[in-house]
Motif scaffolding. Structure first.
Motif, short mmCIF file in Angstrom:
data_model
loop_
_atom_site.label_atom_id
_atom_site.label_comp_id
_atom_site.label_asym_id
_atom_site.label_seq_id
_atom_site.Cartn_x
_atom_site.Cartn_y
_atom_site.Cartn_z
N UNK B 18 0.84 -1.20 0.00
CA UNK B 18 0.00 0.00 0.00
C UNK B 18 0.87 1.25 0.00
N UNK B 19 1.89 1.21 0.82
CA UNK B 19 2.81 2.34 0.89
C UNK B 19 3.48 2.60 -0.46
N UNK B 20 3.97 1.52 -1.07
CA UNK B 20 4.65 1.66 -2.36
C UNK B 20 3.70 2.20 -3.44
N UNK B 21 2.43 1.83 -3.31
CA UNK B 21 1.42 2.31 -4.24
C UNK B 21 1.26 3.83 -4.11
N UNK B 25 2.98 8.45 -6.42
CA UNK B 25 2.46 9.77 -6.79
C UNK B 25 2.61 10.84 -5.71
N UNK B 26 3.13 10.46 -4.57
CA UNK B 26 3.18 11.41 -3.45
C UNK B 26 4.53 11.27 -2.76
N UNK B 27 5.13 12.39 -2.41
CA UNK B 27 6.45 12.32 -1.80
C UNK B 27 6.38 11.71 -0.39
N UNK B 28 7.45 11.06 0.01
CA UNK B 28 7.49 10.39 1.31
C UNK B 28 7.14 11.34 2.44
N UNK B 29 7.70 12.53 2.39
CA UNK B 29 7.48 13.49 3.48
C UNK B 29 6.01 13.89 3.60
N UNK B 31 3.43 11.83 2.90
CA UNK B 31 2.59 10.67 3.17
C UNK B 31 2.35 10.54 4.67
N UNK B 32 1.08 10.31 5.05
CA UNK B 32 0.75 10.12 6.47
C UNK B 32 0.41 8.64 6.71
N UNK B 33 0.47 8.26 7.96
CA UNK B 33 0.10 6.89 8.32
C UNK B 33 -1.34 6.63 7.93
N UNK B 34 -2.18 7.65 8.08
CA UNK B 34 -3.59 7.54 7.68
C UNK B 34 -3.74 7.22 6.20
N UNK B 35 -2.94 7.84 5.36
CA UNK B 35 -2.97 7.55 3.93
C UNK B 35 -2.75 6.06 3.69
N UNK B 36 -1.75 5.54 4.37
CA UNK B 36 -1.36 4.15 4.15
C UNK B 36 -2.46 3.18 4.59
N UNK B 37 -2.97 3.41 5.80
CA UNK B 37 -3.97 2.47 6.34
C UNK B 37 -5.29 2.58 5.57
N UNK B 38 -5.55 3.75 4.99
CA UNK B 38 -6.77 3.90 4.20
C UNK B 38 -6.70 3.01 2.96
N UNK B 60 12.80 -0.53 6.78
CA UNK B 60 12.71 -1.97 6.57
C UNK B 60 12.61 -2.32 5.10
N UNK B 61 11.85 -1.52 4.35
CA UNK B 61 11.75 -1.75 2.90
C UNK B 61 13.13 -1.58 2.25
#
Lengths: 198, 198
Positions: B18-21, B25-29, B31-38, B60-61
DNA sequence: CCCAAAAATGAACACACTGTTAACTTTTGT
DNA sequence: ACAAAAGTTAACAGTGTGTTCATTTTTGGG
């Protein structure tokens, strides 16, 4: 253009130096606008009168760095330029570069590290590539006889050079610019003797 | 080691994909945890059962990527190794590298860009340097006759190689690994003919 | 089939930082 | 002295953080 502009400039400078002071020990991503204004001893609102956000601040510092480096190289290039032999010119460009890098080493050290911002090394390389490209194009026969795509060749050559610079900065500038030039020439000669190891 | 471990592993994998997805289109800085879990369609709390924060996730990745790349190189290196000529071995190492880079290109493209995390190119270079160093040390005469500090030489050589790789990835893998090897050899020969331009 | 363990959920929490606003004060030049 | 610009102060709604706790779901062994 009056004193207002001057005051404005001074505050911006204060914000910038405060920021640079903080980033010595704290990664960019962890720095808040509050951190900066606390060190600068200004109101947090004042920051937003001068910068959109902390990214805008870093962008402007970065841009100025590239401008300074570029100007310095351009200026010194004028002294040598066209009447000299191509190869000799290259060597002088290298020496010039090591000198101007040294001047900006403290900032470069941070920006190239993991405390800086993602992609800095790419922007740095692109700015640097441009200078090398212009220089290469002075030598017409080289340019027309090049069998590999220019972009690949430039990427290879500038990355190699920047690798040397990164190592130098990481070592706390343990050598003089002249020593670095000698070291650079020695490495090229190793590759020419086909002992490259790659 | 039961199915709990398996379930745990699956959820971590889900979070990672999900994170890689998102980072496409969005920079790491940003991205929020909420984005990922959504995207992963899991509870935000679940994320924290597996990772300390989003930095831990990226760490870890990243670590796994280096492990994969390293293993792949090590394995293929076994096929060639000691009985062969030194120079030929180097060429094969290059071909091997271009191949394993291609396999991980999508992730590398992001991590090396400004959407990734600061300092990635350094960690990548260090991991890569290590492989080159081990390989160089097989050739004893080279190692003992080297007139420049090993660290500088390694930095130069690996940065050059990575520069080529970065350009390749940036061009969307416009060449095959074999073509890249040929291109690499051609560039070395240009430098050997002293037409380097640097 | 039932039960205990592990994993995930849902909702709430205090906290920190963001960017903006509005009224106010200070600095500066004419 | 007065007008313009710069800076201050305090408040704001909004968003994300990491943690908690009671609850529910999934799972395998007895």
């Amino acid at each position: 253009m009056s004193i207002y502009t001057e005051k404005n400039r001074k505050t911006k400078k204060l914000i910038q130096t405060s920021f640079m002071q903080i980033i010595e020990n704290k990664s960019f991503e962890a720095i808040t606008v509050g951190d900066i204004t606390k060190v600068a001893q200004i109101n947090r609102g004042t920051f937003y009168l001068h910068y959109k956000d902390k990214f805008d601040l870093l962008d402007q510092i970065e841009q100025q760095l590239f401008e300074d480096l570029g100007n310095h190289i351009d200026e010194l290039q004028k002294y040598y330029s066209s009447m000299q032999k191509f190869e000799k010119n290259q060597e002088q460009l290298a020496a010039t570069l090591f000198n101007s890098i040294k001047m900006h080493a403290p900032m470069l050290k941070i920006f190239l590290s993991d405390r800086g911002r993602a992609g800095f090394h790419l922007r740095f390389r692109d700015a640097f590539s441009e200078k090398v490209r212009v220089n290469l194009e002075k030598n017409e026969s080289f340019h027309t006889n090049l069998k590999v795509p220019m972009e690949y060749y430039l990427s290879f050559i500038t990355s190699a050079f920047l690798g040397l610079i990164e190592q130098w900065i990481q070592n706390g500038l343990d050598k003089t610019p002249d020593e670095m030039t000698a070291l650079y020439i020695e490495i090229i000669s190793i590759i020419q003797k086909n002992q490259s190891g790659l």
